[in-house]
Write an enzyme that holds these catalytic residues in place. Structure first.
Site, PDB file in Angstrom:
ATOM      1  N   HIS A 117       0.872  -1.183   0.000  1.00  0.00           N
ATOM      2  CA  HIS A 117       0.000   0.000   0.000  1.00  0.00           C
ATOM      3  C   HIS A 117       0.906   1.229   0.000  1.00  0.00           C
ATOM      4  O   HIS A 117       1.946   1.223   0.672  1.00  0.00           O
ATOM      5  CB  HIS A 117      -0.853   0.069   1.276  1.00  0.00           C
TER       6      HIS A 117
ATOM      7  N   CYS B 272      -2.318   3.155   8.951  1.00  0.00           N
ATOM      8  CA  CYS B 272      -3.351   2.218   8.487  1.00  0.00           C
ATOM      9  C   CYS B 272      -4.540   2.167   9.441  1.00  0.00           C
ATOM     10  O   CYS B 272      -5.654   1.857   9.042  1.00  0.00           O
ATOM     11  CB  CYS B 272      -2.802   0.799   8.418  1.00  0.00           C
TER      12      CYS B 272
HETATM   13  N1  ARG Z   1      -4.002  -6.893   6.476  1.00  0.00           N
HETATM   14  C1  ARG Z   1      -4.387  -5.681   5.835  1.00  0.00           C
HETATM   15  C2  ARG Z   1      -4.283  -5.846   4.326  1.00  0.00           C
HETATM   16  O1  ARG Z   1      -3.411  -6.527   3.879  1.00  0.00           O
HETATM   17  C3  ARG Z   1      -3.517  -4.557   6.300  1.00  0.00           C
HETATM   18  C4  ARG Z   1      -3.946  -3.242   5.758  1.00  0.00           C
HETATM   19  C5  ARG Z   1      -3.011  -2.134   6.113  1.00  0.00           C
HETATM   20  N2  ARG Z   1      -3.545  -0.929   5.719  1.00  0.00           N
HETATM   21  C6  ARG Z   1      -2.883   0.051   5.090  1.00  0.00           C
HETATM   22  N3  ARG Z   1      -3.473   1.159   4.856  1.00  0.00           N
HETATM   23  N4  ARG Z   1      -1.660  -0.140   4.671  1.00  0.00           N
HETATM   24  O2  ARG Z   1      -5.102  -5.319   3.612  1.00  0.00           O
END
Ligand code: ARG
Length: 703
Positions: A168, A264
């Site tokens: 991300h 996050c």
């Molecule tokens: N386990 C989640 C995923 O893989 C973690 C999300 C983390 N969020 C972020 N904005 N980076 O989607």
């Protein structure tokens, strides 16, 4: 002091690592402690509450990642673009977040089905409100970016993520107040790094180390001069302090196990809108069409892989799979790229694979005049080995002198408009050169499955052959040579001095004498070694029969050069009876044109060696013209030079003991080239033996 900034969070009541959708989750299924997670989350919640207002969305059972509210959507002013999760594991969160946004008076936009976008996890506003940085490559699709630009009326800058640990954008990129940027450059491709560097001045860029990056230092919540994160190294803290930011560390190790941290776990829901700011997404799309044995020949995979590798994305709009074994398939693919520059790179490669515009989209090629002799317009289209056509005044025109690494130049002659591949140095003022990638197509034969698999050169599909396969290749090359000879075709040999050292000279002589070779290309060395062997019996002073160095033999080399220089040319030395055998002798005697291209290390050189490399390239290309096959024998430089001049369709056989050379030369993306890793002397010896065995199709082999 608590500012008016608001964040949305979601308590970890149902948080757990239940599945693996990013590398952090691997090996961590059910390994996080709920109690510790709750404690860490509460700490973060309290820290943020000291500086801003926190709203809460109710956690939902069965959606363990819902704590990561950054992925709810992207908010700007009153508007929200709701997330469309890539993985089904998180898609169930969408209606809950949508509900919260609607309840709180936001105007919610939803993307088309199957167009993933993961909200503020992948889209971060510049803190000055000047533009939106949007990530793609793992979760969000590039094609979602134009929607963001349209709905939120903001410029979108697309950044491509390359490292799956930073899947991300908010895991490796964090815009801070006053135009600062905290980021980890290693997570992006080089094009995106350039884009970042163009937008953010060097003194505003805070590039972090990998060690900080894996502690999620970029996954930070910034409220004015406060930066809240899981953990930062001392050096990062002092770096940030220097420019006026105070780091607050709050451990979030339980959430790292799911691949998330401070940022996050929050979604900023008050994002101010800049007045002067308006939509502008540089993402471009274009629909291309491909036809042929797309599956059998692996063309469609190659095309789609290439689009993604080069930073674009695609959508297959239509795919008609041919029904019968011989049928071809056709596909229409929408290609998107983050900028025109990247689009041009992608399309020019797709053109090589035979991609064309839809008939209704066909346009004329874009032409720009040459204004400085020998220099093409910046954006010129670089020619390839494939037969190419360009569209001028609505008509497709075949490009002449097809070769790679040139420009396509148009000129008006008495016979109308002519398009030619020209080397940069040959461009003249007044030529018009094809720029961009419009109105260009390559013409590919769609061989049938049978043809591809059974044709003489089918071994080529296997690329490079070595060991036992050598004999097989030799058989096929021999058969091919025979056919070319019988049909009055043309074979050109490029040879290095190794041919002589390895004892291949006598075999090459036979090929020349028996009419299998119509042109010879090499450098000073092959000719000198060949004549040294035939005049003095040594090659670089080594006795070729006994394999031992001859006392004083190293001088032989220069003696030979000197002798030929005295006569003025190789041909004259042959006439005078000084050179009585050998490859050069056979060429002279059989009127086989040869060209020797000089180089910096040449001794002498021989009078025939062309030390003006531009003239040497011209001589080479004249000899190559009309060739059916080129045999490249252990001369990397000359062979690469030859490869660059040769259009697709000419069979090339490259023999070298060094696999790297062979791979380099035979990897032209063309099925007509093959590499053989072996000793060239051995190869030539096997080849002449094989030719002896081949019975002529016309003369019965009596006796
Ligand atoms: N386990 C989640 C995923 O893989 C973690 C999300 C983390 N969020 C972020 N904005 N980076 O989607």
């Amino acid at each position: 002091m608590v500012s008016q900034i608001r964040f949305l969070m979601c308590a970890p009541d149902h948080y757990d690592v239940d599945y693996v959708i990013n590398p952090w989750m691997e090996g961590n299924i059910h390994k996080s402690s709920r109690d510790r997670a709750v404690e860490q989350w509460n700490k973060l919640y309290n820290v943020i509450k000291n500086h801003a207002i926190v709203d809460l969305v109710a956690p939902e059972k069965g959606w363990p990642d819902m704590v990561f509210s950054a992925n709810a959507g992207l908010v700007l002013g009153e508007n929200v673009v709701l997330s469309r999760f890539l993985h089904k594991e998180r898609q169930g969160e969408e209606p809950h977040f949508q509900h919260w946004f609607e309840q709180n008076g936001y105007n919610v936009y939803t993307l088309p089905k199957d167009l993933p976008f993961e909200g503020a996890g992948d889209a971060l506003l510049d803190r000055e409100g000047r533009w939106l940085w949007a990530g793609y490559g793992f979760r969000s699709e590039l094609d979602s970016h134009p929607y963001l630009a349209k709905w939120l009326d903001i410029e979108v800058i697309s950044l491509r993520l390359m490292d799956e640990r930073f899947y991300h954008l908010d895991t490796c990129f964090c815009p801070l107040a006053n135009g600062y940027l905290l980021y980890y450059p290693g997570a992006f491709d080089s094009y995106s790094n350039r884009v970042i560097e163009m937008r953010v001045a060097p003194e505003k860029r805070i590039a972090i180390t990998e060690a900080d990056a894996v502690n999620f230092a970029c996954n930070a919540v910034n409220v004015e001069s406060i930066v809240i994160m899981n953990k930062a190294s001392e050096s990062l803290k002092s770096r940030l302090a220097e420019v006026g930011f105070q780091v607050i560390e709050t451990p979030l190790t339980e959430f790292l196990k799911a691949g998330g941290a401070a940022k996050c776990l929050t979604l900023r829901v008050t994002e101010p809108i800049g007045d002067e700011i308006h939509a502008n997404a540089s993402v471009e799309s274009r629909v291309i069409r491909m036809e042929g044995h797309l599956l059998d020949a692996g063309l469609i995979n190659r095309a789609l892989d290439l689009i993604v590798e080069m930073g674009g994305s695609f959508q297959v709009l239509k795919f008609n799979l041919g029904e019968q074994r011989q049928s071809t398939s056709a596909a229409e693919v929408r290609v998107s790229a983050p900028s025109h520059e990247v689009m041009e790179e992608i399309i020019s490669q797709l053109i090589d694979l035979g991609a064309v515009d839809l008939p209704q989209d066909e346009r004329d090629s874009k032409l720009e005049p040459v204004i400085q002799a020998g220099v093409a317009p910046d954006d010129f289209y670089v020619s390839t080995i494939y037969p190419t056509e360009i569209r001028v005044n609505g008509e497709w025109l075949k490009v002449q002198n097809q070769r790679m690494d040139g420009a396509i130049a148009i000129s008006t002659t008495a016979n109308g408009i002519v398009a030619k591949c020209k080397l940069l140095r040959d461009l003249e003022i007044g030529d018009k050169v094809v720029v961009d990638v419009l109105g260009i197509r390559t013409v590919r034969k769609a061989e049938s499955r049978e043809q591809r698999n059974s044709q003489e050169f089918s071994f080529m599909s296997s690329g490079v052959s070595s060991e036992r396969r050598v004999e097989l290749v030799v058989e096929q090359v021999a058969w091919e040579l025979r056919k070319i000879k019988d049909s009055g075709g043309k074979v050109v040999v490029t040879a290095g001095p190794v041919v002589i050292h390895t004892g291949g000279g006598e075999h090459l002589c036979r090929l020349v004498r028996e009419g299998y070779v119509q042109g010879l290309l090499g450098g000073n060395a092959i000719a000198v070694h060949d004549m040294e062997q035939n005049i003095l019996g040594t090659s670089l002073g080594v006795d070729m029969k006994r394999g031992v160095a001859v006392r004083g033999g190293h001088r032989h080399h220069l003696k030979v050069i000197n002798t030929v220089r005295r006569f003025g040319s190789i041909a004259k030395a042959v006439e005078a009876g000084v050179v009585k055998s050998g490859v050069m002798y056979e060429c002279v005697k059989n009127n086989i044109p040869f060209s020797l291209a000089g180089s910096i290390r040449d001794d002498g050189p021989l009078p025939d060696t062309q030390m003006n490399l531009i003239l040497a390239q011209q001589e080479y290309s004249q000899i190559i013209e009309g060739a059916d096959m080129i045999l490249m024998l252990s001369s990397m430089l000359h062979s690469i030079g030859v490869g660059n001049m040769t259009p697709a369709g000419v069979k090339m056989v490259c023999v070298d003991i060094n696999p790297a050379v062979v791979t380099k030369l035979s990897d032209r993306g063309s099925i007509e080239s093959v590499g053989v890793v072996t000793d060239v002397g051995l190869f030539l010896s096997l080849l002449t033996q094989q030719l002896d065995k081949l019975t002529s199709p016309y003369i019965a082999n009596v006796g």
